[in-house]
Design a protein around this motif. Sequence first.
Motif, PDB file in Angstrom:
ATOM      1  N   VAL A  19       0.439  36.106  46.130  1.00  0.00           N
ATOM      2  CA  VAL A  19       0.732  34.984  45.237  1.00  0.00           C
ATOM      3  C   VAL A  19       1.879  34.209  45.859  1.00  0.00           C
ATOM      4  N   VAL A  20       1.658  32.917  46.104  1.00  0.00           N
ATOM      5  CA  VAL A  20       2.664  32.118  46.798  1.00  0.00           C
ATOM      6  C   VAL A  20       2.852  30.776  46.097  1.00  0.00           C
ATOM      7  N   LEU A  21       3.995  30.150  46.388  1.00  0.00           N
ATOM      8  CA  LEU A  21       4.256  28.767  45.983  1.00  0.00           C
ATOM      9  C   LEU A  21       4.226  27.897  47.225  1.00  0.00           C
ATOM     10  N   LYS A  43     -10.353  27.178  48.255  1.00  0.00           N
ATOM     11  CA  LYS A  43     -10.807  28.041  47.166  1.00  0.00           C
ATOM     12  C   LYS A  43      -9.624  28.473  46.300  1.00  0.00           C
ATOM     13  N   ALA A  44      -8.482  28.786  46.921  1.00  0.00           N
ATOM     14  CA  ALA A  44      -7.295  29.176  46.165  1.00  0.00           C
ATOM     15  C   ALA A  44      -6.742  27.999  45.367  1.00  0.00           C
ATOM     16  N   VAL A  59      -2.030  26.403  40.115  1.00  0.00           N
ATOM     17  CA  VAL A  59      -1.269  25.840  38.993  1.00  0.00           C
ATOM     18  C   VAL A  59      -0.052  25.118  39.560  1.00  0.00           C
ATOM     19  N   THR A  60       0.149  23.880  39.121  1.00  0.00           N
ATOM     20  CA  THR A  60       1.312  23.114  39.584  1.00  0.00           C
ATOM     21  C   THR A  60       2.529  23.457  38.727  1.00  0.00           C
ATOM     22  N   GLU A  61       3.589  23.897  39.382  1.00  0.00           N
ATOM     23  CA  GLU A  61       4.815  24.285  38.688  1.00  0.00           C
ATOM     24  C   GLU A  61       5.662  23.038  38.379  1.00  0.00           C
ATOM     25  N   THR A 105      -3.169  32.011  44.636  1.00  0.00           N
ATOM     26  CA  THR A 105      -3.381  33.391  45.069  1.00  0.00           C
ATOM     27  C   THR A 105      -4.259  33.367  46.308  1.00  0.00           C
ATOM     28  N   LEU A 106      -3.688  33.813  47.422  1.00  0.00           N
ATOM     29  CA  LEU A 106      -4.386  33.766  48.707  1.00  0.00           C
ATOM     30  C   LEU A 106      -4.912  35.141  49.101  1.00  0.00           C
TER      31      LEU A 106
END
Length: 332
Positions: A239-241, A261-262, A267-269, A277-278
């Motif tokens: 899980v990354v930003l 695909k991810a 979701v935009t923070e 999620t990669l």
Amino acid sequence: MRASRLLSLLLLLQTRGRMTASEIADELEVSIRTVYRDVEALSAAGVPVYADRGPLGGYQLLDGYRTRLNGLSAEEASSLFLAGLPGPAAELGLADLAATAELKLLAALPPEPRSHAARMRERFHLDVPGWYRGNDEVPHLMEVAEAVWEDRVVRLRYRRWGPAEVERLIHPYGLILKGGSWYLAAACDGSVRTYRVSRIVEARVLDERFERPADFDLVAFWQRFAADFASRLYTAEAVVLLTPGILDLARYTLGTDVVDKALADGVTEPDGRIRITLPIESVNHGRWQLLRLGAAVEVLEPPELRALMTEAIAELSRLYGVGPPPAGDATE
């Protein structure tokens, strides 16, 4: 050998029209003197070939003359599937056959379709390998191809990933060219496996033959293998930003399909970054991939990957002299 060259010369003049002796010599890879002798031989055989002198001159056939000598040999017909791939054709030892087959096909076409075929060749070119990499070295490809064609058993020595080498007795079913790399589909110990041809250390084609299964479909096998390989490739998730401006680089580094695909579930923070999620091959592999994105990516999960990223960043800071030295390394 000369008969084949004379036929090639005749087909060249039929498909391309007027050509100078120098152009013919370059095309057939012979001397200009040889071209002169070959043109005389064609003329003596009754072929209406004549020469125009001067700077715009050259050899050409009498208008309306067409040879009927354009039937393909079995070997030339077999080479047609590689007619647009000169590199792979050369690796298989089929370059000359493919070129001759192409000439015969062009000679068999009426003038208008032939001009369309020529325009297609002038405007479209297929280059198989990806950027920043060349073709694999495949010194044993021709032996393997011979065994595939003749259904012969092969004893090979194969270098697996790492330093280990193994010996295998295989029944070769087919060859696949994927992104500039050759792969061999072969039966071994009751199952069909794949071998990267560049990793074959030694290949000995035996006199023994095998019976190729009538229901074996090379294309279907490779499609199943490729799909299974992709599913086995990614064994973990991260899980990354991501900073929006880094998306093109992320696609290039991680793969367009993976990133897009991810992003579909991203979701935009509030700060504008995108949480996604990669899929990753492993925690260690994910670390090296994500480090290439620099400060435009922040790993949130799993904790092991975040810790590895933190450790790598601390090492880089020390290397460039912008961080505190590790404990015990203080100097006076």
